[in-house]
Design an enzyme around this catalytic site. Structure first.
Site, mmCIF file in Angstrom:
data_model
loop_
_atom_site.group_PDB
_atom_site.id
_atom_site.type_symbol
_atom_site.label_atom_id
_atom_site.label_comp_id
_atom_site.label_asym_id
_atom_site.label_seq_id
_atom_site.Cartn_x
_atom_site.Cartn_y
_atom_site.Cartn_z
ATOM 1 N N LYS A 94 100.280 20.468 -3.256
ATOM 2 C CA LYS A 94 98.900 20.073 -3.511
ATOM 3 C C LYS A 94 98.941 18.999 -4.586
ATOM 4 O O LYS A 94 99.923 18.901 -5.330
ATOM 5 C CB LYS A 94 98.098 21.288 -4.012
ATOM 6 C CG LYS A 94 96.624 21.191 -3.808
ATOM 7 C CD LYS A 94 96.176 21.811 -2.496
ATOM 8 C CE LYS A 94 94.681 21.722 -2.327
ATOM 9 N NZ LYS A 94 94.178 22.403 -1.161
ATOM 10 N N HIS A 197 79.286 22.815 7.996
ATOM 11 C CA HIS A 197 80.062 22.344 9.153
ATOM 12 C C HIS A 197 80.708 23.486 9.933
ATOM 13 O O HIS A 197 80.597 23.569 11.149
ATOM 14 C CB HIS A 197 81.159 21.391 8.671
ATOM 15 C CG HIS A 197 80.617 20.105 8.157
ATOM 16 N ND1 HIS A 197 80.333 19.882 6.835
ATOM 17 C CD2 HIS A 197 80.281 18.978 8.805
ATOM 18 C CE1 HIS A 197 79.852 18.665 6.696
ATOM 19 N NE2 HIS A 197 79.806 18.090 7.879
#
Ligand code: NAD
Length: 365
Positions: A94, A197
């Site tokens: 990350k 979404h």
């Protein structure tokens, strides 16, 4: 420089970078700085035993370097487990860029950042995350091919939400099979927190199967859109925890399974897309068990997004990505069985299965 000239902060021995890295067995930390363009970023590679470390780039107004480091170490480790349990040949990584996503984004910054990723020659592959978006990744891509989550127009995978929703839907069905004896969601009452979404796709799948859907959002227009498409029932955001439903699906924010909300829940399954749903894993994981509520570990059931971007690495194919995400059904069933057999919480069972795969298949460090 003599000892006398060091500031108090410089002689502070309570903070050790190497201790931080070694604590959770990270492989490598890369600190990226290009003052000319205002770039300050940290890339953390947690584990590459299964493959290159893939994980998004978060852009955030961290108050200190230490806070940014802590976040990137925590998030990159999470990616190792997520990829491992999803059955992907990927490791965990990350990155964080220290800055304000509303004000500090420039092409120069993202391209400078892209050159650092290129320098890692594929050990780390990035994607979008909180604070970054597809256009930012397209700047990164001008400097490196080690980036996923770019637009369909450029051969990428685009918005992952439909794939994430499919994974959540299949994971929910697996929980139903274990809890109710059948994976049919027909006539099951499902409450969804968040009408964003993922929820939009999830609600469509649930409606198609004949589930009764309750949905809430802090923006009424988003709820209305889903109601119009699916016949769901709108609920006030404050009342979503109190509903008499079979399944509760947190698809908004993290930390919503906590000491205030769990006592209100009447559902016997929690299965949703939000990250970090349990406010405190040990305490709230146990509270769910005590109430007889089955919990689908968040990073397992929402792995469709990762599966989607991982697909870009082999040339994106939407039907293959959906096919792979539907296997979350089996993964969740395995976790539920493992948890039951060992008498452990499901989030612990998923960590154990991830570690098992890392040791079985990965190159042991
Ligand atoms: P989104 O931003 O489109 O939707 C989240 C919705 O939650 C928004 O409409 C927001 O208004 C609403 N919301 C915020 N606070 C709320 C509250 N207190 N009560 C009710 N609604 C509230 O996000 P999304 O892409 O649909 O993702 C949903 C969750 O799933 C997020 O936590 C995200 O991190 C996680 N997730 C998403 C994906 C993906 O592919 N999109 C993948 C993995 C995980």
């Amino acid at each position: 420089m003599t000892e006398e000239t060091l500031t108090q902060q410089e002689v502070d021995t309570s903070f050790s970078l190497f201790d931080q890295i070694e604590q959770k067995e990270h492989e490598q930390i890369i600190v990226c700085s290009e003052p000319k363009v205002g770039l300050r970023a940290i890339i953390a590679i947690h584990n590459t035993a299964l493959g290159p470390a893939l994980g998004g780039t978060r852009m955030w107004t961290y108050k200190s370097d230490k806070e940014a480091l802590r976040d990137v170490l925590r998030l990159s480790r999470g990616m190792t487990y997520k990829a491992a349990v999803a059955g992907l040949n990927l490791g965990g990584g990350k990155a964080v860029i220290i800055g304000d996503p509303q004000k500090d984004k420039t092409e120069a910054l993202f391209r400078a950042y892209g050159r650092f990723i290129e320098g890692l020659a594929g050990r780390y592959i990035t994607a979008e995350d909180v604070g970054t978006s597809i256009p930012d990744m397209e700047w990164v891509r001008m400097e490196t091919k080690y980036v996923t989550g770019i637009s369909r127009a450029l051969g990428g995978s685009g918005d992952p939400s439909s794939v994430t929703a499919l994974g959540v839907y299949m994971g929910m069905k697996a929980c139903a099979k274990k809890q109710f004896g059948s994976d049919s969601l027909k006539n099951k009452k499902v409450s969804i927190q968040g009408a964003g979404h993922v929820s939009a796709y999830l609600a469509e799948m649930l409606a198609k199967e004949g589930a009764k859907i309750y949905i809430s959002d802090i923006f009424q227009d988003k709820v209305t859109k889903i109601i119009e498409k699916t016949g769901a029932i709108g609920v006030d955001p404050d009342n979503i925890y109190d509903l008499d439903v079979d399944i509760y699906s947190p698809c908004a924010l993290g930390g919503t399974l906590n000491s205030d909300t769990i006592p209100k829940l009447k559902a016997s399954i929690v299965a949703g897309s939000a990250n970090n749903q349990l406010d405190t894993e040990e305490i709230h994981g146990q509270m769910l068990i005590d109430k007889g509520i089955m919990y689908a570990p968040d990073y397992v059931i929402n792995a469709g997004g990762l599966i989607n971007v991982a697909n870009e690495l082999e040339g994106y194919n939407s039907s293959r990505a959906h096919e792979q995400a539907s296997r979350i059904y089996d993964v969740i069933l395995d976790i539920l069985d493992h948890a039951e057999n060992r008498g452990i919480p499901t989030y612990v069972a998923s960590n154990e299965l991830a570690e098992h795969r890392l040791h079985q298949i990965g190159r042991i460090k």
